[in-house]
Design a protein around this motif. Structure first.
Motif, short mmCIF file in Angstrom:
data_model
loop_
_atom_site.label_atom_id
_atom_site.label_comp_id
_atom_site.label_asym_id
_atom_site.label_seq_id
_atom_site.Cartn_x
_atom_site.Cartn_y
_atom_site.Cartn_z
N ALA A 155 -6.39 0.02 2.83
CA ALA A 155 -6.10 1.44 3.02
C ALA A 155 -7.38 2.17 3.44
O ALA A 155 -8.47 1.85 3.00
CB ALA A 155 -5.56 2.03 1.74
N ASN A 165 0.05 12.23 1.65
CA ASN A 165 -0.44 11.02 0.96
C ASN A 165 -1.65 11.29 0.07
O ASN A 165 -2.58 10.49 0.01
CB ASN A 165 -0.76 9.90 1.95
CG ASN A 165 0.40 9.58 2.85
OD1 ASN A 165 1.52 9.43 2.38
ND2 ASN A 165 0.16 9.51 4.15
N GLU A 169 -4.72 9.17 1.73
CA GLU A 169 -4.67 7.98 2.58
C GLU A 169 -4.35 8.38 4.02
O GLU A 169 -3.46 9.18 4.26
CB GLU A 169 -3.62 7.00 2.07
CG GLU A 169 -3.57 5.72 2.85
CD GLU A 169 -2.55 4.74 2.30
OE1 GLU A 169 -2.34 3.71 2.98
OE2 GLU A 169 -1.98 4.99 1.23
N LYS A 190 -2.90 7.16 7.46
CA LYS A 190 -2.01 6.09 7.96
C LYS A 190 -2.05 5.99 9.46
O LYS A 190 -2.31 6.88 10.16
CB LYS A 190 -0.58 6.35 7.50
CG LYS A 190 -0.47 6.23 5.99
CD LYS A 190 0.94 6.09 5.58
CE LYS A 190 0.94 5.85 4.08
NZ LYS A 190 2.13 5.33 3.59
#
Length: 66
Positions: free
Chosen positions: A2, A34, A64, A66
Motif C-alpha cells: 500500500a 481511504n 491510502e 489507490k
C-alpha cells in the motif's frame, strides 16, 4: 504493498480537543478517501477573560492512495 500519504490539517472547536480532531477528520473526508489514521501532532487553546474559549489541534491524517 500500500502507498500511504500524510496531510496536515488544522481545526478548532469551542468544545474540546477531541471535537476539534473529529472536525478535522470529517472535513478531510469530504475530499480525501481511504483515511487510515489521525495523529494529533499539537494542541493549543485560546483564552478569553481567563477561560478557555477555543481548542485547536494540528493533526496529521494518513490515507491510502489507490
Amino acid at each position: 504493498m500500500a502507498i500511504l500519504k500524510v496531510i496536515e490539517v488544522l481545526a478548532n472547536s469551542d468544545k474540546s480537543w477531541e471535537d476539534a480532531t473529529k472536525k478535522a477528520v470529517a472535513q478531510a473526508s469530504k475530499s480525501v478517501k481511504n483515511i487510515r489514521s489521525v495523529y494529533v501532532n499539537e494542541q493549543s487553546a485560546m483564552v478569553d477573560n481567563g477561560e478557555v474559549s477555543e481548542f485547536r489541534v494540528n493533526v496529521k491524517i494518513t490515507f491510502e492512495v489507490k
